[in-house]
Design a protein around this motif. Sequence first.
Motif, PDB file in Angstrom:
ATOM      1  N   SER A 123       7.249 -10.906   3.365  1.00 47.93           N
ATOM      2  CA  SER A 123       6.991 -10.948   1.931  1.00 47.93           C
ATOM      3  C   SER A 123       6.877 -12.373   1.410  1.00 47.93           C
ATOM      4  O   SER A 123       6.480 -12.579   0.257  1.00 47.93           O
ATOM      5  CB  SER A 123       8.108 -10.219   1.172  1.00 47.93           C
ATOM      6  N   TRP A 124       7.207 -13.357   2.244  1.00 48.40           N
ATOM      7  CA  TRP A 124       7.082 -14.753   1.819  1.00 48.40           C
ATOM      8  C   TRP A 124       5.688 -15.311   2.115  1.00 48.40           C
ATOM      9  O   TRP A 124       5.312 -16.336   1.545  1.00 48.40           O
ATOM     10  CB  TRP A 124       8.104 -15.614   2.540  1.00 48.40           C
ATOM     11  N   GLY A 149       1.604 -11.441  -0.296  1.00 47.55           N
ATOM     12  CA  GLY A 149       1.631 -12.336  -1.443  1.00 47.55           C
ATOM     13  C   GLY A 149       0.260 -12.936  -1.704  1.00 47.55           C
ATOM     14  O   GLY A 149      -0.292 -13.598  -0.839  1.00 47.55           O
ATOM     15  N   THR A 168       2.125  -5.606   5.186  1.00 45.60           N
ATOM     16  CA  THR A 168       2.747  -6.248   4.039  1.00 45.60           C
ATOM     17  C   THR A 168       4.107  -5.623   3.753  1.00 45.60           C
ATOM     18  O   THR A 168       4.393  -4.508   4.178  1.00 45.60           O
ATOM     19  CB  THR A 168       1.880  -6.106   2.763  1.00 45.60           C
ATOM     20  N   GLY A 169       4.911  -6.367   3.018  1.00 46.59           N
ATOM     21  CA  GLY A 169       6.151  -5.815   2.489  1.00 46.59           C
ATOM     22  C   GLY A 169       5.936  -5.198   1.122  1.00 46.59           C
ATOM     23  O   GLY A 169       6.848  -4.622   0.528  1.00 46.59           O
ATOM     24  N   GLY A 170       4.685  -5.335   0.622  1.00 46.75           N
ATOM     25  CA  GLY A 170       4.303  -4.777  -0.667  1.00 46.75           C
ATOM     26  C   GLY A 170       2.807  -4.937  -0.854  1.00 46.75           C
ATOM     27  O   GLY A 170       2.318  -6.042  -1.056  1.00 46.75           O
ATOM     28  N   GLY A 195       4.856  -0.980   1.698  1.00 51.34           N
ATOM     29  CA  GLY A 195       5.989  -1.754   1.220  1.00 51.34           C
ATOM     30  C   GLY A 195       6.610  -1.213  -0.056  1.00 51.34           C
ATOM     31  O   GLY A 195       6.509  -0.025  -0.380  1.00 51.34           O
ATOM     32  N   TYR A 199       8.430  -6.220  -3.883  1.00 53.41           N
ATOM     33  CA  TYR A 199       7.657  -7.275  -3.224  1.00 53.41           C
ATOM     34  C   TYR A 199       6.155  -7.079  -3.425  1.00 53.41           C
ATOM     35  O   TYR A 199       5.358  -7.439  -2.578  1.00 53.41           O
ATOM     36  CB  TYR A 199       8.007  -7.336  -1.735  1.00 53.41           C
ATOM     37  N   SER A 323      10.369  -4.884   4.447  1.00 51.99           N
ATOM     38  CA  SER A 323      10.080  -5.221   3.048  1.00 51.99           C
ATOM     39  C   SER A 323      10.099  -6.728   2.854  1.00 51.99           C
ATOM     40  O   SER A 323       9.057  -7.355   2.681  1.00 51.99           O
ATOM     41  CB  SER A 323      11.081  -4.536   2.116  1.00 51.99           C
ATOM     42  N   GLU A 324      11.290  -7.306   2.878  1.00 56.07           N
ATOM     43  CA  GLU A 324      11.340  -8.763   2.708  1.00 56.07           C
ATOM     44  C   GLU A 324      10.733  -9.481   3.895  1.00 56.07           C
ATOM     45  O   GLU A 324      10.007 -10.443   3.742  1.00 56.07           O
ATOM     46  CB  GLU A 324      12.767  -9.236   2.525  1.00 56.07           C
TER      47      GLU A 324
END
Length: 324
Positions: A123-124, A149, A168-170, A195, A199, A323-324
Amino acid sequence: MTTDHDWYGYRNPYLREYAGLPVTQLLPEDVREPLPADHAAVAWRLSASEDGDDHDSIAESFEEFFADVDTERVRAIVVGAWEEPYETPSEQIVRILADNAGRLPALRSLFLGAIHAEEAEISWIEQSDVTPLLEAYPRLERLEVRGGGGLRLSPVTHEALRVLRLETGGLPGEVTRAVGASTLPELEHLELWLGVENYGGTTTVADLEPILSGARLPRLRHLGLQDSEIQDEIAAAVAYAPVVARLESLSLSMGTLGDAGAEALLAGQPLTHLRRLDLHHHFLSDPMTRRLTDALPGVELDLSDQARRHGAGGVEWHYVAVSE
């Protein structure tokens, strides 16, 4: 196809093999070993590092790649970490690849962001608009992206793409809608890690409807709608989705699938034609896992990683795998 399990232990599955080819890490010239004799026989991994063992910047890595490798023969590229991927989006990499498409006429497989969690959590990772990659490489057969992101995609028509994977985490709903609005007549494998909302995961069941209809995906054989906190709702939609009848494998894994979602699958269209149904990382009860097993005797059924976690007051907490 590399399984998503490989990321759980923070191992990077793309350090050794990608797209059926052994991976060669392109290190700086002063520390690298002799390059393979056949530049078409490997997948080339390009990355930057902050520890001094790799190129100082991803741009430098690409500069040496174009200078020292017979890029007209290159079939697969894996882009690992770039400098500060948790702050710097992938836009520069997309631009380099798009601008140099003429120097990579044989490129068929591309992974953007093959970064393990020790370098940057999923997620970063800051991505960007990846549409130019599909536009610049009309013969690309495989595109995989890790990190949600800043991820963007516009609807495209692509006549050659066979595999599309977004880890992806989101996953933003607009990206999912763009996938559904794209015309991908050769796509056989579609895998989306949806995700959580925390996030950036804003994909809804309504966003998935064009994919589930299968109208623009006539050759789809594998569908993965995974890692979702609304996995039961997705299962209920999949249960009656027209695309399912032509699938050979289906994955609703890594998410919060519970008995309600499994009940919907059992009540919907027959799934006995599937070769494989992947539900690993789930919250199904033991009686429900037995019902699924009994109902799908000829299907390779993955019910591993039966997750259970209880919070305050004994309330069960359902969580996604990544997720993260």
